[in-house]
Design a protein around this motif. Structure first.
Motif, mmCIF file in Angstrom:
data_model
loop_
_atom_site.group_PDB
_atom_site.id
_atom_site.type_symbol
_atom_site.label_atom_id
_atom_site.label_comp_id
_atom_site.label_asym_id
_atom_site.label_seq_id
_atom_site.Cartn_x
_atom_site.Cartn_y
_atom_site.Cartn_z
ATOM 1 N N UNK A 162 0.963 -1.011 0.069
ATOM 2 C CA UNK A 162 0.136 0.033 0.007
ATOM 3 C C UNK A 162 0.811 1.250 0.034
ATOM 4 N N UNK A 163 0.591 2.126 -0.719
ATOM 5 C CA UNK A 163 1.167 3.790 -0.708
ATOM 6 C C UNK A 163 2.729 3.453 -1.311
ATOM 7 N N UNK A 164 2.916 2.565 -1.862
ATOM 8 C CA UNK A 164 4.319 2.284 -2.414
ATOM 9 C C UNK A 164 4.511 1.668 -3.761
ATOM 10 N N UNK A 165 4.052 0.527 -4.023
ATOM 11 C CA UNK A 165 4.004 -0.134 -5.367
ATOM 12 C C UNK A 165 2.775 -0.999 -5.409
ATOM 13 N N UNK A 166 2.340 -1.069 -6.753
ATOM 14 C CA UNK A 166 1.242 -2.286 -6.914
ATOM 15 C C UNK A 166 1.579 -2.602 -8.416
ATOM 16 N N UNK A 167 1.204 -3.632 -8.688
ATOM 17 C CA UNK A 167 1.296 -4.154 -10.171
ATOM 18 C C UNK A 167 0.060 -5.175 -10.364
ATOM 19 N N UNK A 168 -0.593 -4.930 -11.173
ATOM 20 C CA UNK A 168 -2.089 -5.646 -11.784
ATOM 21 C C UNK A 168 -1.848 -6.114 -12.918
ATOM 22 N N UNK A 169 -2.418 -7.351 -13.441
ATOM 23 C CA UNK A 169 -2.320 -7.764 -14.873
ATOM 24 C C UNK A 169 -3.640 -8.957 -14.977
ATOM 25 N N UNK A 170 -3.888 -8.775 -16.087
ATOM 26 C CA UNK A 170 -4.896 -9.945 -16.497
ATOM 27 C C UNK A 170 -4.694 -10.335 -17.839
ATOM 28 N N UNK A 171 -5.150 -11.576 -18.269
ATOM 29 C CA UNK A 171 -5.150 -12.271 -19.631
ATOM 30 C C UNK A 171 -6.296 -13.025 -19.764
ATOM 31 N N UNK A 172 -7.079 -12.753 -20.691
ATOM 32 C CA UNK A 172 -8.436 -13.260 -21.071
ATOM 33 C C UNK A 172 -8.375 -13.894 -22.406
ATOM 34 N N UNK A 173 -8.849 -15.251 -22.650
ATOM 35 C CA UNK A 173 -9.190 -15.769 -23.996
ATOM 36 C C UNK A 173 -10.699 -15.778 -24.100
ATOM 37 N N UNK A 174 -10.961 -15.308 -25.344
ATOM 38 C CA UNK A 174 -12.535 -15.529 -25.703
ATOM 39 C C UNK A 174 -12.724 -15.974 -26.916
#
Length: 670
Positions: free
Chosen positions: A479-491
């Motif tokens: 919190x309040x320093x670094x965040x990394x988010x990601x997603x991969x979706x097949x459709x």
């Protein structure tokens, strides 16, 4: 689902910045979003500058395809290789797709009029409405305003004598909240561009042709004047009740720019579109600890006028070639309920009804007066949609959801629309989540598809198909320093009875159910927020889509070359990227988007007019916020098309090169 979540707090430039303690937030993941594939836009993207429409926000903050004819001209959005009519759009819970055309023009939606915006991809759109074979764009307003009186004013000045103005007055106390917003934009929009569809000869002294060149021209007949006003009132009397009212009025007067292939003089004709639209929604929401209910009612009135007048002889009065008038009235009502009997179960139900009244006529002088009233149609159609859902979390690691939706269009019932969603927390470390869904969906023909004169086809079938999704998402950081988010979706989606307008032997176009389309691909998203020092913030977001969308239907004739080919105006690759750096009231923003080659013909012909080459668009802006005792002041300089890219979004529609905008925002302190 119990999961630890952490994020970096992003402050707007000009907001007071203070040191925040590290906090680890532990919360139960909302059961309402089990298995949902969703993209949410933050207020930083929505409130970047007053000159932006929602088309601009979507182009640079998602990987959906935005097909734009230029500023203040038609801009539509398409998900996952589908068309604009396969994208549903809602505003404060009410669908705002034009019932005549089946689509929404995002250039007419100022981003400063939207407080909350999200995308529901593919199957996830069924949770809100049917018909979104590609997805759904969800827009809304909210009483997110400070206590007491508030006042804000923004003046924008840009290239091509473009002016953008925004004003807002707010008031909020314990029970009441009101907001009035106004936007006015105008410009001759007469930018210069190199016309690659024309070539002029170069002569020597003996009038011999010694070369050719592409002339530099001005965008002709492209001026616009757009006025928007939005009034909101919210009342919270207590006891879990909240009442709301939103009223939005649009008055637009736009010329339609000349094509790059047009050799006429702009003074010889008038090509203009005008629109006056009112949208209003009233709501009541009642919340208790285990259940919630709500009622909504709305009304939409749209008047559209398209005039094309041309001078038939030098000095003669202009003759009216087209004088089209359309009037749309829509009445809307909705009831919904939610019930949570335990931590493992969550039930919802919803029913909505729309009554459309549409009158469309063309009174051109090319038609005899006795026949002019018969060119068009006057129709009414009722649309009903009802759904029930059950969501179940047997453990902290697993969630499942089942939705069944039933819809009526006129006197035609659709087959039930079932959707199943599941998600699972694979690892608490990194919040690694797996999601999957499957749904059957459909889209009924628009009123123009059925009744447009000439060419409407009342025997059209509804488009329908199945959509499958599967993907992974993760979130790590402190919190309040670094965040990394990601997603991969097949459709994967296969749509039958795809509607396309084709030429007939009678000289006009008519829609037919001729295609079977296979749209499939991958969507990727990632975001990084990093605060290395107390007053520094770095924020990066990127998205990418690979979306083959292929006609797999039967050949209509031996000359049909469209089978096995990518659909027109659907890029296989699209992506976007934003990078923001903030420090002590300074903010630097870089935006980039990319669309690969788009074919203009169903045969994927590679002739000079058969495709549009890929292009990269780069924008950059620098902002400085000042805080004085009586007011806050923000100055911003934006540079669009930073590298002066020479590009086309739509065939023969010119687009501007590098251009500049300057904004000054004043917020008095009360």
């Amino acid at each position: 689902m119990i999961a630890a979540a952490s994020a970096v707090v992003v402050l707007h430039a000009g907001e007071p910045q203070q040191e925040l303690d590290n906090v680890i937030v532990t919360a139960r993941r909302p059961m309402k979003e089990i298995g949902i594939q969703k993209t949410t836009f933050d207020s930083t993207a929505l409130k970047e500058n007053v000159a932006l429409s929602m088309a601009d926000v979507l182009a640079y903050n998602s990987s959906v395809f935005v097909k734009s004819y230029g500023r203040a001209t038609l801009s539509t959005v398409a998900f996952r290789g589908t068309s604009a009519s396969h994208t549903q759009v809602s505003w404060n819970g009410m669908r705002i797709n034009n019932p005549m055309l089946g689509m929404t023009d995002f250039s007419t939606i100022p981003s400063f009029f939207v407080d909350r915006a999200s995308l529901l991809h593919g199957s996830s759109s069924v949770t809100e409405a049917g018909g979104g074979l590609g997805g759904l764009v969800k827009l809304g307003t909210a009483p997110d305003m400070p206590e007491g009186f508030g006042l804000a004013y923004i003046q924008g000045i840009g290239s091509f004598r473009t002016f953008d103005e925004f004003g807002r007055i707010t008031f909020r106390n314990d029970r009441w909240a009101t907001s009035t917003r106004v936007v006015y934009s105008s410009s001759p929009n007469d930018f210069r561009y190199t016309n690659h569809d024309k070539k002029l000869n170069i002569y020597d002294d003996d009038n011999n042709i010694i070369g050719q060149y592409n002339p530099t021209e001005r965008n002709r007949s492209g001026s616009f004047k757009d006025f928007h006003v939005l009034q909101e009132v919210y009342f919270t009397p207590g006891g879990g009740n909240r009442f709301g009212m939103s009223a939005w009025f649009v008055n637009s007067n736009r010329e339609l720019p000349m094509l790059t292939t047009d050799y006429a003089d702009e003074t010889d004709f008038d090509n203009r579109q005008r629109e006056r639209t009112f949208r209003g929604v009233v709501s009541w929401d009642h919340s208790r600890s285990s259940w919630k209910t709500g009622l909504r009612g709305g009304y939409v009135n749209t008047w559209l006028a398209y005039d094309y007048r041309r001078e038939m002889a030098p000095g003669a009065p202009m003759a009216t070639m087209t004088c089209s008038r359309s009037r749309v009235n829509t009445v809307y009502g909705q009831a919904e309920g939610e019930y949570t009997p335990s931590r493992k179960w969550y039930f919802t139900t919803s029913a909505s009804i729309y009554q459309h009244f549409v009158r469309s006529t063309d009174r051109s002088s090319a038609v005899a007066p006795s026949e002019s009233e018969r060119i068009g149609y006057d129709r009414a159609r009722v649309e009903f949609s009802g759904s029930v859902s059950a969501k179940w979390q047997p453990t902290q690691w697993l969630g499942m959801s089942m939705i069944v939706r039933e819809e009526l269009f006129g006197d035609r019932w659709a087959a039930p629309v079932p959707a199943f969603f599941v998600d699972a927390l694979l690892s608490r470390k990194g919040n690694l989540m797996a999601k999957a869904s499957v749904t059957r969906n459909h889209r009924f023909p628009s009123l123009n598809d059925l009744y447009f004169m000439p060419g409407g086809n009342p025997d059209l079938k509804a488009e329908e198909g199945y959509t499958y999704d599967a993907g992974l998402s993760c979130l790590v950081g402190e919190a309040d320093h670094f965040s990394l988010s990601g997603s991969a979706t097949w459709f994967d989606s296969k749509i039958d009875n795809w509607i396309i307008w084709l030429p007939t032997t009678k000289g006009f176009f008519s829609p037919r159910n001729v295609k079977r389309v296979h749209a499939y691909g991958v969507e990727l998203k990632t975001g990084i927020a990093w605060r290395p020092l107390e007053r520094w913030l770095f924020d990066f977001n990127a998205s990418y889509s690979w979306t083959p969308s292929v006609n797999i239907g039967d050949k209509m004739s031996s000359a049909d070359l469209s089978v096995g080919k990518q659909l027109p105006y659907v890029p296989v690759h699209s992506s976007s990227f934003t990078a923001r750096v903030q420090h002590r009231g300074w903010s630097l923003l870089y935006k980039w988007c990319y669309y690969s080659r788009r074919y203009t013909m169903s045969s994927n012909d590679l002739s000079i007019s058969g495709y549009l080459p890929d292009y990269y668009m780069n924008n950059i802006s620098l902002e400085k916020a000042f805080s004085f005792r009586p007011l806050d002041l923000q100055l911003k300089l934006a540079v669009n098309n930073l590298f002066n890219e020479d590009y086309l979004s739509v065939l023969s529609r010119p687009m501007p090169g590098i251009n500049f905008e300057f904004f000054i925002a004043v917020t008095p302190k009360f």
